[in-house]
Write an enzyme that holds these catalytic residues in place. Structure first.
Site, mmCIF file in Angstrom:
data_model
loop_
_atom_site.group_PDB
_atom_site.id
_atom_site.type_symbol
_atom_site.label_atom_id
_atom_site.label_comp_id
_atom_site.label_asym_id
_atom_site.label_seq_id
_atom_site.Cartn_x
_atom_site.Cartn_y
_atom_site.Cartn_z
ATOM 1 N N ASP A 196 0.840 -1.194 -0.061
ATOM 2 C CA ASP A 196 0.061 0.128 0.081
ATOM 3 C C ASP A 196 0.847 1.260 -0.094
ATOM 4 O OD1 ASP A 196 1.064 -0.471 2.545
ATOM 5 O OD2 ASP A 196 -0.550 0.510 3.511
ATOM 6 N N HIS A 214 1.487 -9.210 -2.919
ATOM 7 C CA HIS A 214 0.659 -8.146 -3.002
ATOM 8 C C HIS A 214 1.448 -6.718 -2.650
ATOM 9 C CE1 HIS A 214 -3.438 -6.297 -1.794
ATOM 10 N NE2 HIS A 214 -2.481 -5.593 -1.237
ATOM 11 N N ASP A 243 0.625 -17.744 -3.416
ATOM 12 C CA ASP A 243 1.464 -16.919 -3.995
ATOM 13 C C ASP A 243 0.678 -16.073 -4.986
ATOM 14 O OD1 ASP A 243 3.341 -15.206 -4.856
ATOM 15 O OD2 ASP A 243 4.131 -16.722 -6.191
ATOM 16 N N GLU A 260 1.957 -10.388 1.229
ATOM 17 C CA GLU A 260 2.283 -9.211 0.964
ATOM 18 C C GLU A 260 3.827 -8.760 1.163
ATOM 19 O OE1 GLU A 260 -0.384 -6.053 2.727
ATOM 20 O OE2 GLU A 260 0.893 -4.414 1.683
HETATM 21 O O1 9MR Z 1 1.979 -6.638 9.485
HETATM 22 C C1 9MR Z 1 0.897 -6.139 10.110
HETATM 23 C C2 9MR Z 1 0.249 -7.425 11.109
HETATM 24 O O2 9MR Z 1 1.146 -7.448 11.988
HETATM 25 C C3 9MR Z 1 -0.877 -7.002 11.535
HETATM 26 O O3 9MR Z 1 -1.454 -8.245 12.410
HETATM 27 C C4 9MR Z 1 -1.971 -6.649 10.309
HETATM 28 C C5 9MR Z 1 -3.416 -6.221 10.872
HETATM 29 O O4 9MR Z 1 -3.114 -4.979 11.613
HETATM 30 O O5 9MR Z 1 -1.233 -5.692 9.870
HETATM 31 C C6 9MR Z 1 -0.095 -6.014 9.201
HETATM 32 O O6 9MR Z 1 0.403 -4.895 8.575
HETATM 33 C C7 9MR Z 1 -0.232 -4.398 7.245
HETATM 34 C C8 9MR Z 1 -0.606 -2.909 7.642
HETATM 35 O O7 9MR Z 1 -1.709 -3.038 8.502
HETATM 36 C C9 9MR Z 1 -0.916 -2.377 6.099
HETATM 37 N N1 9MR Z 1 0.199 -2.259 5.135
HETATM 38 C C10 9MR Z 1 0.522 -3.657 5.145
HETATM 39 C C11 9MR Z 1 0.977 -4.335 6.273
HETATM 40 C C12 9MR Z 1 1.162 -5.900 5.957
HETATM 41 O O8 9MR Z 1 0.540 -6.765 5.609
#
Ligand code: 9MR
Length: 844
Positions: free
Chosen positions: A332, A655, A703, A712
């Site tokens: 993102d 992602h 994947d 991601e």
């Molecule tokens: O890495 C983060 C994970 O530990 C949390 O459980 C999750 C939900 O809050 O969010 C992950 O982080 C994401 C973030 O919220 C937005 N950018 C991408 C991150 C990786 O998926």
């Protein structure tokens, strides 16, 4: 006969189409916009639980603007019920199609609902004339001279066969590290088999000739995969070669190499090069990253609305900040202080390790092909600075409420769809409230930056130190400003209810850099200082005590009881080593419900084991790390490497809004050296839910670019990848260098405000003469040598090399030589180095 068999095994479908299985994934948009896609002229957002988009005017054909979903299976002769709710402002006719995904786009259903502003549910049925595994559902909404707004909800296509059960292609049942084993390192593999008794194995070279053989060790049913497995230890093989295969139970592994670790020396660089292409606020130069050049994102050029002059969310603050720069967090376009904090800290620690560990190096200037390469500063620090400058900008200015604290994050007002290049993101960007966690991330990283940048840029170091102290005081004054779990629209929440560990980490960095009593007192009084912080799950952005403990152990400082701190890291390593040794896949992860980003947790546990090797020189820890990485590179239930471009079969559809090759073939895949998040038992995204529901541990991964909860990429996952790959690269072919037979004493006899004087004695404790010597150590911060005697000193950054002169070149057994120097002080303490190497080896 076939019909009879079918009807006795499973009842034929006697339901009406409406009662049939749902073929649309996330038709309710309860889970964001994935896996829906749009043409590039639309921006998808979810507003009030509906999918909405502003449709531009001035297009000609209906198909000039499309919303769609792919991979819908159709079964010939089956009847389907298709329905959706839609609104159009102002009213418009829309084309809803179920069609072939490629030319000639034959439609099996083509409806033209007149959509009103108040909206309606539209329902249709059709019978599929074809078997097609990958039909499309599309809404063609182009062709309007003037702009309008379209919203969609509850899209449903029911009927046909139940969706296929997803079965991953896991290839041969013999699982190896597909990248490489070190010639002199451990070599382990796992075999999936029904057998409960030992099986013969053989190792073949590239020509198929047997190199070694032996018997497997049955390990029973592995809870992390649900598989019955055996392990193979072929560490006795120490012949380098490419294209080896391991054969057992009639299966032949994917090919792998045994060698001097060259792929890990590449990965050390690739895993760091990842950060340049994550940069915000700067054009990515295609000459530096062929195939990855792109315009600068978020520097106030339309359609971007940030990040030069960013307002707060309504009611949060009355000022605007320039927060351009930094790294995009992940796939993102958000930028989050808590996650940026651990990422930049791990890059700085990777560099700091080169000052304090025997096996460390090759992270100098001009190593990463950056715009800053050649500026005399190690490239890894240039890259870290890009993020650190951003973190500093997130600090609330003097005179404003909560001055000194840091805003938790800045990101889009609404979630955007994929693909979307950073410079094309049209969303409003907003600063979110300050948080104690973000403030302490800033304090910790700025304190660390203050000591590491001091030799290169004293003004930047000083700026960081001021910010760090101010952030600490602001956090102490506001110890419970917690980020809200509900603040997750348009960006991640990164909420964390417990900030004791952030306080501990920040105090540790501030103490190491300043030596101040107030940070020391905080550390010694903190229950975290003496508790077992080594979680089975590992440390990460929300659990940061380990960052403080590791640095207190590995970076020179005069904390009372430091020996216990160092011992505690070894205890943590023992725990992870025991987990790894008990695991039939050799995974240093003591749980079976895999967390979001599990790969980074596995790697962070290996960071602890590696630190124990640096502290003790004990080979078992080094071997633990080398065995532990096998999991990441293919010794796993899915038989794949989780790092793009490394290993025969590897993750490459992570992602991301701009490495969206899977959705748009003109875009690249993520650069090589990109870590995928990895198995996540909680599969929060609809794509994973549609394919992986009921998955066991290691199998909870796919994947696919739409699987943001398992696949991601992030800045804080590549940071332990780069840390660990640097450690592995430093091991060369796996030969453990014997310590030197010597004893060094390093005594700073006197110090005054601007300087100090130090004497060093080297004793030969062996039985043969030392004939020529170079001693190496590093200062904590910006100290410099000014004048020296009985030696010839050169200094690069904080690292000092003292070479013999001709008169003291030879040190006979039992004899000592002495030399000395005067130095200029730097702000903060000047502890004795923990490590002084003689001709590249530590003294025994
Ligand atoms: O890495 C983060 C994970 O530990 C949390 O459980 C999750 C939900 O809050 O969010 C992950 O982080 C994401 C973030 O919220 C937005 N950018 C991408 C991150 C990786 O998926």
């Amino acid at each position: 006969m076939a019909t009879l068999a079918a009807s006795t095994l499973s009842a034929p479908a006697t339901y009406a189409a409406e009662e049939g299985p749902e073929q649309i994934v996330n038709g309710s948009f309860d889970n964001g916009t994935a896996p829906w896609w749009t043409t590039g002229n639309l921006t998808a957002t979810v507003v009030g639980g509906q999918f909405c988009t502003d449709v531009p005017g001035g297009t000609i054909n209906p198909w000039d603007a499309i919303i769609g979903q792919n991979d819908i299976p159709l079964v010939a002769g089956e009847t389907y019920a298709f329905s959706m709710f839609a609104t159009a402002t102002p009213p418009r006719v829309v084309r809803a199609l179920v069609q072939m995904p490629t030319d000639p786009y034959t439609a099996y259903l083509a409806a033209n609902p007149e959509v009103s502003t108040s909206g309606n549910t539209y329902s249709y049925t059709f019978t599929s004339p074809v078997d097609l595994p990958n039909a499309q559902v599309v809404f063609q909404i182009g062709g309007s001279a003037t702009p309008w707004r379209f919203c969609l909800d509850n899209v449903s296509l029911k009927g046909g066969a139940p969706p296929d059960v997803y079965i991953p292609d896991t290839g041969p049942r013999v699982r190896v590290n597909q990248v490489a084993y070190l010639t002199k390192g451990p070599k382990n593999a796992t075999v999936v088999t029904e057998s409960t008794t030992a099986l013969p194995w053989r190792l073949n070279d590239a020509s198929g000739k047997k190199v070694a053989n032996g018997q497997t060790t049955p390990r029973g049913v592995d809870a992390s995969s649900g598989q019955n497995v055996h392990s193979i230890d072929f560490s006795s093989v120490t012949k380098a070669g490419t294209g080896y295969t391991l054969v057992a139970d009639g299966e032949t592994s994917r090919p792998f190499d045994i060698g001097n670790g060259a792929p890990y020396r590449d990965l050390r660089l690739d895993a760091l090069k990842f950060y340049y292409t994550q940069r915000s606020g700067i054009a990515i130069d295609d000459a530096l990253r062929p195939g990855y050049g792109r315009p600068a994102g978020h520097i106030g050029v339309a359609p971007n609305q940030g990040d030069l002059d960013v307002p707060c969310q309504p009611g949060v603050c009355d000022y605007r900040l320039n927060v351009a720069g930094g790294w995009y967090d992940a796939g993102d376009h958000g930028k989050y202080v808590v996650n940026g904090g651990i990422s930049v800290a791990q890059l700085m620690s990777e560099f700091e390790r080169t000052k304090n560990a025997v096996t460390a190096g090759a992270l100098g200037d001009s190593t990463l092909a950056l715009p800053e390469s050649g500026n005399g500063v190690p490239d890894i620090l240039d890259e870290a600075r890009w993020e650190q400058e951003f973190l500093l900008k997130m600090q609330v200015p003097d005179g404003k409420p909560f001055a000194g604290m840091a805003h938790h994050k800045i990101h889009d007002q609404n979630w955007t769809g994929l693909p979307l290049m950073p410079h094309l993101d049209p969303q409003l960007r907003e600063l979110h409230p300050v948080s104690t966690a973000a403030t302490l991330n800033l304090a910790a990283t700025a304190a660390q930056a203050a000591r590491l940048f001091a030799p290169y840029d004293a003004a930047f170091a000083a700026r960081n130190l001021t910010a760090a102290r101010k952030a600490w005081d602001a956090a102490v004054a506001n110890p419970a400003k917690l980020a809200s779990a509900a603040d997750g629209t348009g960006g991640g929440a990164y909420n964390d209810d417990n900030v004791g560990d952030e306080f501990y980490w920040a105090a540790a960095e501030l103490f190491i850099t300043t030596g101040d009593a107030k940070y020391k007192d905080y550390l010694l009084a903190s229950p975290l200082h003496t508790s077992d912080i080594w979680r089975d799950r590992g440390f990460d952005w929300g659990s940061t005590a380990a960052l403080g403990r590791l640095d207190l152990a590995t970076v020179p400082n005069n904390l009372p009881g430091r020996a216990d701190v160092r011992a505690s890291v070894v205890q943590g390593a023992e725990k992870y080593l025991a987990t790894l040794n008990a695991h039939p896949y050799g995974i240093a992860y003591g749980v079976t419900d895999y967390d979001w980003g599990s790969n980074n947790l596995v790697l962070n546990n290996l960071v602890v084991v590696a630190a124990a090797y640096d502290l003790t020189g004990e080979r078992k820890y080094r071997d633990g790390v080398l065995q532990g990485i096998d999991y990441i590179f293919g010794r796993n239930a899915l038989n794949m490497s989780y790092v793009t471009g490394y290993g025969e079969v590897n993750s490459h559809n992570q992602h991301s809004r701009w490495y969206a090759h899977q959705l748009d073939s003109s875009l690249p895949n993520p650069p090589k050296g990109t870590l995928a998040g990895g198995p996540n038992s909680y599969i929060q995204d609809p794509l994973a839910q549609s394919k992986l529901t009921g998955c066991v541990g290691q199998f909870c991964y796919i994947d696919d670019i739409e699987s943001w909860s398992t696949n991601e990429l992030t800045i804080n996952w590549n940071s332990p990848l780069s840390w660990v790959s640097a450690f592995v690269a430093d091991q060369g072919d796996g030969t453990v260098k014997a310590p030197g037979k010597c004893q060094v004493t390093y005594t700073t006899h006197g110090s005054w405000p601007s300087g100090f004087t130090t004497q060093v004695t080297v004793k030969n404790t062996g039985t043969t003469a030392i004939d020529g010597w170079t001693l190496k150590w590093s200062f904590l911060s910006g100290q410099t040598t000014t004048h020296f005697w009985n030696t010839d000193i050169t200094q690069s950054g904080a690292t000092v090399s003292a070479k013999n002169l001709s008169h003291n070149k030879k040190i006979l057994p039992g004899q000592s030589i002495t030399f000395g120097f005067n130095g200029n002080s730097a702000p903060g303490p000047n502890p004795n180095p923990d490590l002084i190497t003689l001709n590249g080896a530590a003294c025994a």
